[in-house]
Enzyme design. Structure first.
Site, PDB file in Angstrom:
ATOM      1  N   LYS A  33       0.842  -1.202   0.000  1.00 17.83           N
ATOM      2  CA  LYS A  33       0.000   0.000   0.000  1.00 17.83           C
ATOM      3  C   LYS A  33       0.884   1.261   0.000  1.00 17.83           C
ATOM      4  O   LYS A  33       2.076   1.182   0.336  1.00 17.83           O
ATOM      5  CB  LYS A  33      -0.915  -0.006   1.221  1.00 17.83           C
ATOM      6  CG  LYS A  33      -0.180   0.007   2.555  1.00 17.83           C
ATOM      7  CD  LYS A  33      -1.099  -0.358   3.720  1.00 17.83           C
ATOM      8  CE  LYS A  33      -0.348  -0.323   5.041  1.00 17.83           C
ATOM      9  NZ  LYS A  33      -1.120  -0.923   6.138  1.00 17.83           N
ATOM     10  N   ARG A 128     -11.111  -0.495  13.523  1.00 25.33           N
ATOM     11  CA  ARG A 128     -10.697   0.320  12.392  1.00 25.33           C
ATOM     12  C   ARG A 128     -11.444  -0.145  11.146  1.00 25.33           C
ATOM     13  O   ARG A 128     -12.299   0.549  10.641  1.00 25.33           O
ATOM     14  CB  ARG A 128      -9.174   0.243  12.212  1.00 25.33           C
ATOM     15  CG  ARG A 128      -8.636   1.254  11.228  1.00 25.33           C
ATOM     16  CD  ARG A 128      -7.122   1.224  11.131  1.00 25.33           C
ATOM     17  NE  ARG A 128      -6.602   0.005  10.536  1.00 25.33           N
ATOM     18  CZ  ARG A 128      -5.360  -0.153  10.111  1.00 25.33           C
ATOM     19  NH1 ARG A 128      -4.477   0.839  10.230  1.00 25.33           N
ATOM     20  NH2 ARG A 128      -4.954  -1.289   9.585  1.00 25.33           N
ATOM     21  N   TYR A 242      17.490  29.544   9.483  1.00 19.13           N
ATOM     22  CA  TYR A 242      16.354  30.340   9.965  1.00 19.13           C
ATOM     23  C   TYR A 242      16.341  30.429  11.484  1.00 19.13           C
ATOM     24  O   TYR A 242      16.575  29.438  12.185  1.00 19.13           O
ATOM     25  CB  TYR A 242      15.038  29.673   9.541  1.00 19.13           C
ATOM     26  CG  TYR A 242      14.664  29.881   8.098  1.00 19.13           C
ATOM     27  CD1 TYR A 242      14.432  31.147   7.574  1.00 19.13           C
ATOM     28  CD2 TYR A 242      14.510  28.777   7.258  1.00 19.13           C
ATOM     29  CE1 TYR A 242      14.067  31.311   6.245  1.00 19.13           C
ATOM     30  CE2 TYR A 242      14.130  28.938   5.930  1.00 19.13           C
ATOM     31  CZ  TYR A 242      13.914  30.210   5.430  1.00 19.13           C
ATOM     32  OH  TYR A 242      13.550  30.375   4.134  1.00 19.13           O
ATOM     33  N   MET A 290      13.110  24.002   3.743  1.00 21.94           N
ATOM     34  CA  MET A 290      12.311  23.198   2.819  1.00 21.94           C
ATOM     35  C   MET A 290      13.187  22.378   1.866  1.00 21.94           C
ATOM     36  O   MET A 290      12.939  21.201   1.626  1.00 21.94           O
ATOM     37  CB  MET A 290      11.384  24.117   2.004  1.00 21.94           C
ATOM     38  CG  MET A 290      10.401  23.354   1.137  1.00 21.94           C
ATOM     39  SD  MET A 290       9.404  24.440   0.097  1.00 21.94           S
ATOM     40  CE  MET A 290       8.441  25.324   1.315  1.00 21.94           C
TER      41      MET A 290
END
Ligand SMILES: *Cc1c(COP(=O)(O)O)cnc(C)c1O
Length: 345
Positions: A33, A128, A242, A290
């Site tokens: 999956k 679930r 940062y 990022m």
């Protein structure tokens, strides 16, 4: 080249499956999956099919369709979410086997796809997916004459061997499937490690194949190499990144590498994580951006062209620990920007 490389060692994948298969002593399937936990469902499935895997599990029908295209006819592709509204066409076209989770799904399947294979998912306590005991009682007379291919349930606490929930779910599963001739499956990676009584007719490992906990003996499957964009000397008192969260207390050589939290290198792992220049440990300094990370390469013996985030010394579970999460989330967060390479070894 500016982008990082994510290398998937297909021989390690094969070795992990073989080891789990020998522990299972029964049919060992593969859970692929979420694009095989981010590693590429098509290549992972094809490699494992070549190794002898006959059953694959995906989360949703759309994933199953993609896996069928990669594998061709032959292996069984089970769908955990079952037969959802709108799935009928995909299930038929790609010969998928939905794991029926509810009365609604059973009625839908019986009405629209009477002669197509399916399995049954039972809820033994996780709450679930799957039918609870009373629901199963009501549905079994519709389901059993249609000859389900598999009856499955999932353990909530299999990564904690001593947890009483394991035995409780085992008992419930035995009770709900007693006297039926349908093949049964209860164990994922954690369940395989719990021992033979949890194995039944088919085991379905995911994370263990990809080198993660709780399968401690797994071979690491993934490595990540990140190119260095530039290196600078940082003087005493200067900061990096940062928010000025890190300051040099001695003169340091700082490399800026080309990957960041957009590549699943979670900001939270920064303070505890290092990259490697060959075998030399080079700590991350300052906040992870990022697309960029500052790394202290003062101790590297040569000027590095790239640094390694994942290797046999630092695995997905180390990163998970550093970020306060699990290896599963590290793997599935790695993202689309990497150049993925498949190493046949
Ligand atoms: C994800 C999943 C698996 C595989 O679990 P691992 O812990 O990765 O081995 C097996 N069965 C079900 C129902 C799942 O959701």
């Amino acid at each position: 080249m500016g982008i990082a490389t994510l290398t998937i060692n297909l021989n390690a994948l094969r070795a992990n499956w073989r080891r789990l298969n020998s522990m299972s002593g029964t049919e060992t399937a593969a859970v692929i999956k979420a694009d095989a936990y981010g590693l590429g469902a098509d290549r992972v499935a094809a490699t494992l099919a070549d190794e002898g895997v006959q059953s694959f599990f995906v989360a949703v029908a759309e994933e199953g369709a993609a896996v069928r295209k990669a594998l061709g006819e032959g292996p069984t592709i089970y769908v955990f979410s079952g037969h959802m509204e709108g799935d009928t066409h995909l299930i038929a076209k790609y010969n998928l086997t939905p794991l029926i989770n509810s009365t609604d799904q059973m009625l839908r399947h019986a009405k629209l796809m009477k002669n197509y294979s399916f399995g049954i998912q039972l809820d033994t306590g996780m709450n679930r997916l799957g039918m609870e005991p009373t629901e199963w009682e009501a549905v079994r007379d519709i389901a059993l004459p249609l000859e389900p291919k598999l009856m499955l349930s999932h353990l909530a606490c299999a990564d904690e061997p001593a947890h009483p929930m394991n035995r409780q779910q085992l008992k419930t599963f035995e009770k709900m499937t007693k006297g039926l001739s349908v093949p049964r499956s209860l164990a994922a990676t954690g369940g395989i490690l719990l021992g033979e009584e949890y194995h039944f007719d088919l085991t379905r490992p995911g994370i263990g194949l990809y080198g993660g906990d709780p399968f401690r003996d797994a071979e690491p499957v993934v490595s990540i190499d990140i190119p260095v964009v530039q290196i600078r000397d940082v003087e005493i008192g200067e900061s990096v990144g940062y928010g000025n969260t890190w300051h040099a207390s001695t003169v340091r050589k700082i490399a800026t590498v080309s990957a960041g939290y957009a590549d699943g290198i979670l900001r939270a792992m920064g303070p505890k994580t290092a990259l490697y220049a060959k075998s030399i440990n080079c700590p991350i300094v300052g906040r992870i951006s990022m697309d960029l990370i500052g790394v202290d390469v003062t101790d590297a013996t040569e000027t590095p062209k790239s640094l390694t985030l994942l290797n046999s010394k630092q695995t997905i579970d180390h990163l998970a620990h550093n970020a306060g999460t699990i290896g599963y989330e590290i793997l599935t967060s790695l993202g689309a920007r990497y150049e993925r390479r498949y190493d046949e070894g």
